[in-house]
Design a protein around this motif. Structure first.
Motif, mmCIF file in Angstrom:
data_model
loop_
_atom_site.group_PDB
_atom_site.id
_atom_site.type_symbol
_atom_site.label_atom_id
_atom_site.label_comp_id
_atom_site.label_asym_id
_atom_site.label_seq_id
_atom_site.Cartn_x
_atom_site.Cartn_y
_atom_site.Cartn_z
ATOM 1 N N ALA A 24 -19.848 -42.594 -135.322
ATOM 2 C CA ALA A 24 -18.619 -42.982 -136.592
ATOM 3 C C ALA A 24 -19.277 -42.636 -137.896
ATOM 4 O O ALA A 24 -20.244 -42.960 -138.849
ATOM 5 C CB ALA A 24 -18.497 -44.240 -136.436
ATOM 6 N N PRO A 25 -18.595 -41.291 -138.434
ATOM 7 C CA PRO A 25 -19.235 -40.513 -139.688
ATOM 8 C C PRO A 25 -18.953 -41.692 -140.729
ATOM 9 O O PRO A 25 -19.875 -41.697 -141.814
ATOM 10 C CB PRO A 25 -18.587 -39.165 -139.477
ATOM 11 N N GLY A 26 -18.170 -42.357 -140.518
ATOM 12 C CA GLY A 26 -17.625 -42.596 -142.044
ATOM 13 C C GLY A 26 -19.062 -44.397 -142.117
ATOM 14 O O GLY A 26 -19.053 -44.466 -143.629
ATOM 15 N N THR A 27 -19.153 -45.151 -141.082
ATOM 16 C CA THR A 27 -20.269 -45.855 -141.141
ATOM 17 C C THR A 27 -22.051 -45.766 -140.539
ATOM 18 O O THR A 27 -22.464 -46.367 -140.840
ATOM 19 C CB THR A 27 -19.817 -47.282 -140.443
ATOM 20 N N GLY A 28 -22.047 -44.589 -140.044
ATOM 21 C CA GLY A 28 -23.264 -43.807 -139.813
ATOM 22 C C GLY A 28 -23.660 -44.703 -138.041
ATOM 23 O O GLY A 28 -24.463 -44.392 -137.655
ATOM 24 N N ALA A 29 -22.309 -45.174 -137.867
ATOM 25 C CA ALA A 29 -22.521 -46.284 -135.946
ATOM 26 C C ALA A 29 -23.080 -45.127 -135.664
ATOM 27 O O ALA A 29 -21.808 -43.333 -135.121
ATOM 28 C CB ALA A 29 -21.861 -47.079 -135.624
ATOM 29 N N SER A 30 -23.926 -45.020 -133.908
ATOM 30 C CA SER A 30 -24.104 -44.403 -133.284
ATOM 31 C C SER A 30 -23.961 -44.776 -132.008
ATOM 32 O O SER A 30 -24.375 -46.365 -131.451
ATOM 33 C CB SER A 30 -24.842 -42.856 -133.301
ATOM 34 N N PHE A 31 -23.452 -44.582 -130.731
ATOM 35 C CA PHE A 31 -23.680 -45.166 -129.277
ATOM 36 C C PHE A 31 -24.154 -43.671 -128.414
ATOM 37 O O PHE A 31 -23.621 -43.104 -128.363
ATOM 38 C CB PHE A 31 -22.647 -45.575 -128.820
ATOM 39 N N SER A 32 -24.885 -44.456 -127.888
ATOM 40 C CA SER A 32 -25.265 -42.894 -126.746
ATOM 41 C C SER A 32 -26.118 -43.870 -125.097
ATOM 42 O O SER A 32 -26.513 -44.554 -125.525
ATOM 43 C CB SER A 32 -26.816 -41.691 -127.201
ATOM 44 N N THR A 33 -25.717 -42.743 -124.260
ATOM 45 C CA THR A 33 -26.629 -43.471 -122.979
ATOM 46 C C THR A 33 -26.734 -42.435 -121.856
ATOM 47 O O THR A 33 -25.696 -41.557 -121.973
ATOM 48 C CB THR A 33 -25.550 -44.201 -122.111
ATOM 49 N N LEU A 34 -27.930 -42.148 -120.913
ATOM 50 C CA LEU A 34 -27.386 -41.594 -120.240
ATOM 51 C C LEU A 34 -26.306 -42.276 -118.907
ATOM 52 O O LEU A 34 -26.457 -42.977 -119.752
ATOM 53 C CB LEU A 34 -29.060 -41.328 -119.956
ATOM 54 N N VAL A 35 -26.542 -41.217 -118.132
ATOM 55 C CA VAL A 35 -25.447 -41.696 -116.844
ATOM 56 C C VAL A 35 -25.704 -41.569 -115.593
ATOM 57 O O VAL A 35 -26.018 -40.197 -115.484
ATOM 58 C CB VAL A 35 -24.144 -41.199 -117.623
ATOM 59 N N ASN A 36 -26.088 -42.656 -114.709
ATOM 60 C CA ASN A 36 -26.467 -42.241 -113.307
ATOM 61 C C ASN A 36 -25.711 -41.870 -112.724
ATOM 62 O O ASN A 36 -23.966 -42.365 -112.650
ATOM 63 C CB ASN A 36 -26.936 -43.378 -112.509
#
Length: 221
Positions: A24-36
């Motif tokens: 989310a560029p407005g807040t700088g928030a990010s989410f990431s995960t590998l997935v099995n």
């Protein structure tokens, strides 16, 4: 919201997500995960989800650095849990509102892959989600300015290319040191998009944005 997937292959009807991210560029928030890709199938889509390609092959490992051992490590979620986490992240950035999720080649790859993964777990893509493809946007932006198409690096043949890597180089952005990882590519896409808007101009960009937003059912399935 900018997002990216890495998967076990190129056929979106058969391959499986192994790495997902959103920024989310407005807040700088990010989410990431590998997935099995071996687990997490339940309900109506269980048998379909369990079938097909689920291994991380050598080609994908060479491209992304992700191995089958990485995605099968303890604590790595299956697709059902990973999508639930993605939904929670998106909802937290825009509570109670619709959202436009932006991906490079989203219409041809990321969104069809997303739709197929939801189908495998017997769920639907959230109805408040809309999408935008920066591949189409970049082509329109360059054509409108009469700019020659970006080219792949000389080491890869120097052919015309609107890949994220080629666009970044053409637009004189810093090299993405973790290309083909979902979080790094999502962040790089934010920078590419901002630069494309600056060269196309706000008026032209707004026209392209309005005309380019699509629903999940309109992706190239």
């Amino acid at each position: 919201m900018f997002f990216d997937f890495e998967s076990t292959g190129l056929d979106t009807s058969q391959c499986r997500v192994i790495d997902m991210a959103a920024v989310a560029p407005g807040t700088g928030a990010s989410f990431s995960t590998l997935v099995n890709p071996h687990i997490g199938f339940s309900g109506a889509g269980a048998e379909t989800g369990k079938s097909g390609i689920v291994e991380v092959g050598n080609f994908i490992t060479d491209l992304t650095g992700i191995t089958d051992a990485d995605v099968q490590a303890e604590g790595v979620p299956g697709i059902a849990d990973a999508l639930t986490q993605l939904e929670a992240f998106v909802a937290a950035q825009a509570p109670g509102k619709g959202v436009v999720l932006v991906a490079h080649n989203g219409k041809g790859y990321d969104v069809p892959l997303l739709v197929h993964e939801y189908r495998r777990i017997g769920r639907d893509v959230p109805s408040s989600w809309r999408f935008f493809d920066t591949l189409s946007f970049s082509k329109e932006a360059f054509a409108g300015l009469g700019r020659p198409a970006p080219r792949a690096p000389a080491s890869k043949g120097g052919y015309s290319s609107f890949s994220l890597e080629s666009l970044g180089e053409n637009l004189e952005l810093p090299v993405n040191p973790e290309a083909h990882r979902a979080l790094a590519d999502s962040r790089h896409l934010v920078n590419v998009f901002d630069k494309l808007v600056s060269i196309a101009g706000n008026g032209r960009s707004e026209d392209l944005l309005r005309g380019g937003i699509f629903g999940a059912s309109q992706a190239y399935m």
